[in-house]
Enzyme design. Structure first.
Site, PDB file in Angstrom:
ATOM      1  N   ILE A 101       5.380   0.387   3.412  1.00  0.00           N
ATOM      2  CA  ILE A 101       4.409  -0.002   2.384  1.00  0.00           C
ATOM      3  C   ILE A 101       3.542  -1.180   2.838  1.00  0.00           C
ATOM      4  O   ILE A 101       2.857  -1.805   2.037  1.00  0.00           O
ATOM      5  CB  ILE A 101       5.098  -0.308   1.040  1.00  0.00           C
ATOM      6  N   ASP A 124      -2.678  -1.124  10.641  1.00  0.00           N
ATOM      7  CA  ASP A 124      -2.887  -1.120   9.190  1.00  0.00           C
ATOM      8  C   ASP A 124      -3.545  -2.400   8.677  1.00  0.00           C
ATOM      9  O   ASP A 124      -3.936  -2.464   7.510  1.00  0.00           O
ATOM     10  CB  ASP A 124      -1.557  -0.928   8.446  1.00  0.00           C
ATOM     11  N   LYS A 159       0.856  -1.195   0.000  1.00  0.00           N
ATOM     12  CA  LYS A 159       0.000   0.000   0.000  1.00  0.00           C
ATOM     13  C   LYS A 159       0.882   1.231   0.000  1.00  0.00           C
ATOM     14  O   LYS A 159       2.082   1.186   0.357  1.00  0.00           O
ATOM     15  CB  LYS A 159      -0.930   0.010   1.213  1.00  0.00           C
ATOM     16  N   GLY A 182       4.225  -6.371   6.386  1.00  0.00           N
ATOM     17  CA  GLY A 182       3.803  -7.256   7.460  1.00  0.00           C
ATOM     18  C   GLY A 182       2.298  -7.242   7.668  1.00  0.00           C
ATOM     19  O   GLY A 182       1.671  -8.300   7.858  1.00  0.00           O
ATOM     20  N   SER A 183       1.695  -6.063   7.636  1.00  0.00           N
ATOM     21  CA  SER A 183       0.245  -5.948   7.804  1.00  0.00           C
ATOM     22  C   SER A 183      -0.495  -6.635   6.674  1.00  0.00           C
ATOM     23  O   SER A 183      -1.521  -7.302   6.885  1.00  0.00           O
ATOM     24  CB  SER A 183      -0.161  -4.468   7.878  1.00  0.00           C
ATOM     25  N   SER A 184       0.017  -6.479   5.459  1.00  0.00           N
ATOM     26  CA  SER A 184      -0.599  -7.133   4.308  1.00  0.00           C
ATOM     27  C   SER A 184      -0.495  -8.647   4.428  1.00  0.00           C
ATOM     28  O   SER A 184      -1.457  -9.376   4.135  1.00  0.00           O
ATOM     29  CB  SER A 184       0.067  -6.656   3.015  1.00  0.00           C
ATOM     30  N   PRO A 243      10.095  -4.914   1.111  1.00  0.00           N
ATOM     31  CA  PRO A 243      11.103  -4.688   2.156  1.00  0.00           C
ATOM     32  C   PRO A 243      10.452  -4.471   3.520  1.00  0.00           C
ATOM     33  O   PRO A 243       9.385  -3.868   3.624  1.00  0.00           O
ATOM     34  CB  PRO A 243      11.826  -3.422   1.683  1.00  0.00           C
ATOM     35  N   MET A 244      11.107  -4.972   4.557  1.00  0.00           N
ATOM     36  CA  MET A 244      10.638  -4.716   5.911  1.00  0.00           C
ATOM     37  C   MET A 244      11.055  -3.309   6.331  1.00  0.00           C
ATOM     38  O   MET A 244      12.106  -2.811   5.921  1.00  0.00           O
ATOM     39  CB  MET A 244      11.201  -5.764   6.866  1.00  0.00           C
ATOM     40  N   GLY A 245      10.214  -2.670   7.143  1.00  0.00           N
ATOM     41  CA  GLY A 245      10.516  -1.313   7.573  1.00  0.00           C
ATOM     42  C   GLY A 245      10.471  -0.317   6.439  1.00  0.00           C
ATOM     43  O   GLY A 245      11.150   0.714   6.470  1.00  0.00           O
ATOM     44  N   GLY A 246       9.642  -0.599   5.424  1.00  0.00           N
ATOM     45  CA  GLY A 246       9.600   0.267   4.248  1.00  0.00           C
ATOM     46  C   GLY A 246       8.417   1.214   4.199  1.00  0.00           C
ATOM     47  O   GLY A 246       8.349   2.078   3.325  1.00  0.00           O
TER      48      GLY A 246
END
Length: 292
Positions: A104, A141, A10, A107-109, A99-102
């Protein structure tokens, strides 16, 4: 049954911090839109209650992995609230490209895809409203990914109103670092008093992100990336970073800029979509199953 489910990214097309609550949470106004790009999660139903993540994810213990947390949360709800006795297990593979910590929503997705996908695999027929409530306990999110439509979010992100922003093309670029949300939200210089406005009013003004000045100040890589992209198109941070995106009217225009990118820029071109690819996939699966 084995199916491979999309887990899309997102963007926060804008993000304004409008206050800070006594409990420390920040109130905000943001506009979420999905993109046609993301991870893929392959689910295989099991004849027992084992939840197995068969793809190792470096640096994330299983008990902290949102994929496992979401699966066990749904399993517990089905057992303890719905009193279901049928097998509720799954083998899980993930093709991880976000990417983690990006900023976008990777993790939530992933968590939302687990809730939506396992609900179908297990035939538990739980409504999206209930899945969103469950998802909220995993992260702020997660509900927007569960509900599957572009949305204007208020409060701490839990108040969602469906929205229809223009489906533009984006160059999404990552500076090669992770930014923890807490790093941005605890910065004393973060703007926390943007005025609350209606969505109609916000759509009339140029979009911005209150987190961007802090990310650019604290992370040289973000400052360098934003500065480079602004040469070509309107560009800004998404979420609390670290990804930055530029907006274009056509795919060709976005690709032209990506093709000019220096070696330190890592990005992709994708289109914004108001209906989540996850929900489009589920609709297609439902049609096929109904025809059988």
């Amino acid at each position: 049954m084995t199916l491979t489910w999309p887990s899309p990214a997102k963007l926060n097309l804008f993000l304004y911090i409008t206050g800070r609550r006594p409990d420390g949470y920040h109130e905000l106004q943001t506009l979420f839109q999905f993109v046609n790009y993301g991870d893929e999660i392959t689910l295989t139903s099991r004849n027992d209650d084992q939840i197995n993540l068969l793809t190792p994810m470096s640096g994330i213990p299983p008990e902290q992995n949102l994929i496992i947390k979401a699966a066990k949360l749904l399993q517990d709800y089905c057992r303890n609230t719905l009193n279901l006795t049928s097998p509720l297990g799954a083998d899980i593979h993930i093709h991880k490209i976000l990417p983690m910590g990006g900023g976008i929503g990777g993790g939530s997705s992933n968590a939302a895809t687990m809730l939506i996908g396992l609900n179908e695999h297990w035939g538990t027929h739980i409504s999206d409203d209930t899945l969103a409530e469950l998802g909220k306990t995993l992260g702020a999110d997660v509900p927007v990914f569960v509900r599957g439509h572009a949305a204007f979010a208020e409060g701490i992100g839990e108040i969602l109103t469906p929205a229809e922003p223009k489906e533009k093309w984006y160059l999404v670029a990552h500076p090669g670092i992770e930014i923890a949300t807490a790093t941005i939200f605890t910065d004393p210089q973060l703007n926390r008093n943007s005025p609350k406005c209606s969505l109609a009013a916000l759509l009339l003004d140029p979009f911005a992100n209150d987190c961007e000045p802090i990310a650019r100040k604290r992370f040289r890589e973000v400052e360098q990336l934003v500065s480079w992209l602004l040469q070509y198109a309107p560009s800004r941070l998404t979420g609390t970073g670290a990804c930055v995106f530029s907006e274009f009217e056509t795919q060709a225009d976005a690709l032209k800029v990506l093709n000019k990118a220096p070696s330190w820029v890592h990005g992709f071109v994708t289109q914004g979509v108001n209906e989540s690819p996850l929900h489009k996939f589920r609709a297609g699966i439902t049609r096929v199953l109904h025809q059988q």
